[in-house]
Design a protein around this motif. Structure first.
Motif, PDB file in Angstrom:
ATOM      1  N   ILE A  80       0.882  -1.038  -0.071  1.00  0.00           N
ATOM      2  CA  ILE A  80      -0.047   0.029   0.070  1.00  0.00           C
ATOM      3  C   ILE A  80       0.910   1.394  -0.079  1.00  0.00           C
ATOM      4  O   ILE A  80       0.746   2.044  -0.775  1.00  0.00           O
ATOM      5  N   GLY A  81       1.761   1.158   0.865  1.00  0.00           N
ATOM      6  CA  GLY A  81       2.810   2.492   0.875  1.00  0.00           C
ATOM      7  C   GLY A  81       3.485   2.548  -0.654  1.00  0.00           C
ATOM      8  O   GLY A  81       3.515   3.908  -1.120  1.00  0.00           O
ATOM      9  N   VAL A  82       3.824   1.730  -1.197  1.00  0.00           N
ATOM     10  CA  VAL A  82       4.518   1.643  -2.642  1.00  0.00           C
ATOM     11  C   VAL A  82       3.304   2.301  -3.527  1.00  0.00           C
ATOM     12  O   VAL A  82       3.753   3.224  -4.350  1.00  0.00           O
ATOM     13  N   LYS A  83       2.220   1.703  -3.414  1.00  0.00           N
ATOM     14  CA  LYS A  83       1.073   2.094  -4.150  1.00  0.00           C
ATOM     15  C   LYS A  83       0.772   3.555  -4.243  1.00  0.00           C
ATOM     16  O   LYS A  83       0.725   4.097  -5.054  1.00  0.00           O
ATOM     17  N   LEU A  84       0.627   4.170  -3.010  1.00  0.00           N
ATOM     18  CA  LEU A  84       0.529   5.439  -2.580  1.00  0.00           C
ATOM     19  C   LEU A  84       1.608   6.387  -3.286  1.00  0.00           C
ATOM     20  O   LEU A  84       1.320   7.273  -3.917  1.00  0.00           O
ATOM     21  N   ILE A  85       3.120   6.043  -2.887  1.00  0.00           N
ATOM     22  CA  ILE A  85       3.940   6.956  -3.810  1.00  0.00           C
ATOM     23  C   ILE A  85       3.838   6.922  -5.276  1.00  0.00           C
ATOM     24  O   ILE A  85       3.911   7.732  -5.716  1.00  0.00           O
ATOM     25  N   HIS A  86       3.487   5.643  -5.577  1.00  0.00           N
ATOM     26  CA  HIS A  86       3.382   5.637  -7.356  1.00  0.00           C
ATOM     27  C   HIS A  86       2.233   6.470  -7.796  1.00  0.00           C
ATOM     28  O   HIS A  86       2.357   7.081  -8.836  1.00  0.00           O
ATOM     29  N   ILE A  87       1.171   6.749  -6.919  1.00  0.00           N
ATOM     30  CA  ILE A  87      -0.069   7.287  -7.354  1.00  0.00           C
ATOM     31  C   ILE A  87       0.254   8.868  -7.234  1.00  0.00           C
ATOM     32  O   ILE A  87       0.076   9.513  -8.070  1.00  0.00           O
ATOM     33  N   LEU A  88       0.979   9.177  -6.151  1.00  0.00           N
ATOM     34  CA  LEU A  88       1.549  10.465  -6.060  1.00  0.00           C
ATOM     35  C   LEU A  88       2.441  11.041  -7.473  1.00  0.00           C
ATOM     36  O   LEU A  88       2.398  12.000  -7.724  1.00  0.00           O
ATOM     37  N   LEU A  89       3.214  10.209  -7.578  1.00  0.00           N
ATOM     38  CA  LEU A  89       4.230  10.299  -8.596  1.00  0.00           C
ATOM     39  C   LEU A  89       3.567  10.437  -9.819  1.00  0.00           C
ATOM     40  O   LEU A  89       3.866  11.301 -10.675  1.00  0.00           O
ATOM     41  N   SER A  90       2.708   9.540 -10.246  1.00  0.00           N
ATOM     42  CA  SER A  90       1.879   9.589 -11.416  1.00  0.00           C
ATOM     43  C   SER A  90       1.080  10.825 -11.631  1.00  0.00           C
ATOM     44  O   SER A  90       1.101  11.575 -12.567  1.00  0.00           O
ATOM     45  N   TYR A  91       0.556  11.308 -10.386  1.00  0.00           N
ATOM     46  CA  TYR A  91      -0.208  12.420 -10.278  1.00  0.00           C
ATOM     47  C   TYR A  91       0.749  13.756 -10.608  1.00  0.00           C
ATOM     48  O   TYR A  91       0.490  14.896 -11.406  1.00  0.00           O
ATOM     49  N   ALA A  92       1.979  13.660 -10.281  1.00  0.00           N
ATOM     50  CA  ALA A  92       2.880  14.762 -10.160  1.00  0.00           C
ATOM     51  C   ALA A  92       3.092  15.061 -11.980  1.00  0.00           C
ATOM     52  O   ALA A  92       3.396  15.969 -12.342  1.00  0.00           O
ATOM     53  N   ALA A  93       3.435  13.680 -12.473  1.00  0.00           N
ATOM     54  CA  ALA A  93       3.726  13.788 -13.934  1.00  0.00           C
ATOM     55  C   ALA A  93       2.806  14.111 -14.685  1.00  0.00           C
ATOM     56  O   ALA A  93       2.739  15.060 -15.767  1.00  0.00           O
ATOM     57  N   GLN A  94       1.354  13.987 -14.337  1.00  0.00           N
ATOM     58  CA  GLN A  94       0.118  14.526 -14.926  1.00  0.00           C
ATOM     59  C   GLN A  94       0.062  15.842 -15.020  1.00  0.00           C
ATOM     60  O   GLN A  94      -0.283  16.727 -15.760  1.00  0.00           O
ATOM     61  N   LEU A  95       0.838  16.359 -13.693  1.00  0.00           N
ATOM     62  CA  LEU A  95       0.725  17.974 -13.595  1.00  0.00           C
ATOM     63  C   LEU A  95       1.890  18.547 -14.232  1.00  0.00           C
ATOM     64  O   LEU A  95       2.268  19.780 -14.141  1.00  0.00           O
ATOM     65  N   LYS A  96       2.683  17.694 -14.772  1.00  0.00           N
ATOM     66  CA  LYS A  96       3.772  18.283 -15.499  1.00  0.00           C
ATOM     67  C   LYS A  96       4.943  18.750 -14.583  1.00  0.00           C
ATOM     68  O   LYS A  96       5.691  19.562 -14.930  1.00  0.00           O
ATOM     69  N   LEU A  97       5.023  18.139 -13.568  1.00  0.00           N
ATOM     70  CA  LEU A  97       6.157  18.694 -12.352  1.00  0.00           C
ATOM     71  C   LEU A  97       7.109  17.938 -12.741  1.00  0.00           C
ATOM     72  O   LEU A  97       7.442  16.689 -13.159  1.00  0.00           O
ATOM     73  N   MET A 144      15.440  15.122   0.126  1.00  0.00           N
ATOM     74  CA  MET A 144      15.422  14.153  -1.329  1.00  0.00           C
ATOM     75  C   MET A 144      14.818  14.816  -2.405  1.00  0.00           C
ATOM     76  O   MET A 144      13.887  15.377  -2.107  1.00  0.00           O
ATOM     77  N   VAL A 145      15.051  14.180  -3.665  1.00  0.00           N
ATOM     78  CA  VAL A 145      14.392  14.547  -4.824  1.00  0.00           C
ATOM     79  C   VAL A 145      14.193  13.280  -5.590  1.00  0.00           C
ATOM     80  O   VAL A 145      15.005  12.458  -5.720  1.00  0.00           O
ATOM     81  N   TYR A 146      13.077  13.589  -6.539  1.00  0.00           N
ATOM     82  CA  TYR A 146      12.701  12.366  -7.138  1.00  0.00           C
ATOM     83  C   TYR A 146      12.627  13.200  -8.737  1.00  0.00           C
ATOM     84  O   TYR A 146      11.875  14.342  -8.701  1.00  0.00           O
ATOM     85  N   ALA A 147      13.235  12.773  -9.801  1.00  0.00           N
ATOM     86  CA  ALA A 147      13.050  13.274 -11.214  1.00  0.00           C
ATOM     87  C   ALA A 147      11.910  12.736 -11.778  1.00  0.00           C
ATOM     88  O   ALA A 147      11.911  11.581 -12.251  1.00  0.00           O
ATOM     89  N   CYS A 148      10.749  13.547 -12.138  1.00  0.00           N
ATOM     90  CA  CYS A 148       9.705  12.950 -12.568  1.00  0.00           C
ATOM     91  C   CYS A 148      10.010  12.558 -14.225  1.00  0.00           C
ATOM     92  O   CYS A 148       9.418  11.641 -14.847  1.00  0.00           O
ATOM     93  N   PHE A 149      10.725  13.480 -14.795  1.00  0.00           N
ATOM     94  CA  PHE A 149      11.109  13.086 -16.084  1.00  0.00           C
ATOM     95  C   PHE A 149      13.084  13.134 -16.149  1.00  0.00           C
ATOM     96  O   PHE A 149      13.418  13.959 -16.273  1.00  0.00           O
ATOM     97  N   PRO A 150      13.371  11.784 -15.947  1.00  0.00           N
ATOM     98  CA  PRO A 150      14.787  11.674 -15.762  1.00  0.00           C
ATOM     99  C   PRO A 150      15.801  12.414 -16.605  1.00  0.00           C
ATOM    100  O   PRO A 150      16.759  12.649 -16.132  1.00  0.00           O
ATOM    101  N   ASN A 151      15.318  12.751 -17.942  1.00  0.00           N
ATOM    102  CA  ASN A 151      16.200  13.316 -18.667  1.00  0.00           C
ATOM    103  C   ASN A 151      16.224  14.897 -18.648  1.00  0.00           C
ATOM    104  O   ASN A 151      16.875  15.770 -19.237  1.00  0.00           O
ATOM    105  N   ASP A 152      15.223  15.432 -17.766  1.00  0.00           N
ATOM    106  CA  ASP A 152      15.102  16.804 -17.564  1.00  0.00           C
ATOM    107  C   ASP A 152      16.648  17.575 -16.788  1.00  0.00           C
ATOM    108  O   ASP A 152      16.961  16.803 -16.039  1.00  0.00           O
ATOM    109  N   PRO A 153      17.011  18.524 -17.776  1.00  0.00           N
ATOM    110  CA  PRO A 153      18.224  18.836 -16.940  1.00  0.00           C
ATOM    111  C   PRO A 153      18.130  19.739 -15.837  1.00  0.00           C
ATOM    112  O   PRO A 153      19.128  20.136 -15.036  1.00  0.00           O
ATOM    113  N   HIS A 154      16.844  19.806 -15.007  1.00  0.00           N
ATOM    114  CA  HIS A 154      16.789  20.379 -13.841  1.00  0.00           C
ATOM    115  C   HIS A 154      17.517  19.825 -12.797  1.00  0.00           C
ATOM    116  O   HIS A 154      17.164  19.049 -12.036  1.00  0.00           O
TER     117      HIS A 154
END
Length: 154
Positions: A80-97, A144-154
């Motif tokens: 469930i913890g992993v699923k929650l993180i995946h849902i949030l990160l997918s949502y972040a990608a939808q927001l184009k973060l 800590m940081v997570y890159a939503c789009f790993p090739n993004d130079p930010h």
């Protein structure tokens, strides 16, 4: 059985209680409620539904600040913890973060397994450093940081 769904205003009381029980900061959560998800144990004939987990973030486009990742100890299930993180990160990608930041307490290894990397506090964008949540919690965790789009130079 659990249901993961978007948080609603009616969930605030139970979410606050859950965060307070675990010693997490609930201040200002209502201002970012549209970016929260809850884990709910459906009720039965004699008991109401119960919020047993929550995750959310503050959005400072193009960045997100993960906060309030919590599951009741009695309901803890790594899947469930992993699923929650995946849902949030997918949502972040939808927001184009481009990146999602967090302050990890003792759970850095869990977040590293999810793709987050430890960074110096100085590398956190100014908007996030100045958020009320970050200012309240800056001394209580490892940045800590997570890159939503790993090739993004930010």
């Amino acid at each position: 059985m659990f249901v993961i769904r978007r948080a609603a205003e009616r969930d605030l009381f139970q979410m606050r209680r859950l965060l307070n029980e675990t010693g997490l900061n609930d201040h200002g959560m209502e201002d970012h409620l549209r970016h929260f998800f809850v884990v709910e144990r459906p009720g039965g004939e004699e008991e109401p539904p119960e919020i047993v987990g929550a995750i959310g973030m503050e959005v400072y486009h193009p960045f997100g600040l993960l906060r309030s990742f919590v599951l009741k100890r009695a309901s803890w299930n790594p899947a469930i913890g992993v699923k929650l993180i995946h849902i949030l990160l997918s949502y972040a990608a939808q927001l184009k973060l481009t990146h999602v930041y967090l302050l990890a307490g003792t759970t850095t290894s869990f977040f590293e397994q999810m793709g987050f990397s430890v960074i110096p506090f100085a590398d956190i964008p100014e908007d996030i450093q100045e958020s009320e949540h970050m200012e309240r919690c800056a001394s209580k965790g490892t940045p800590m940081v997570y890159a939503c789009f790993p090739n993004d130079p930010h």
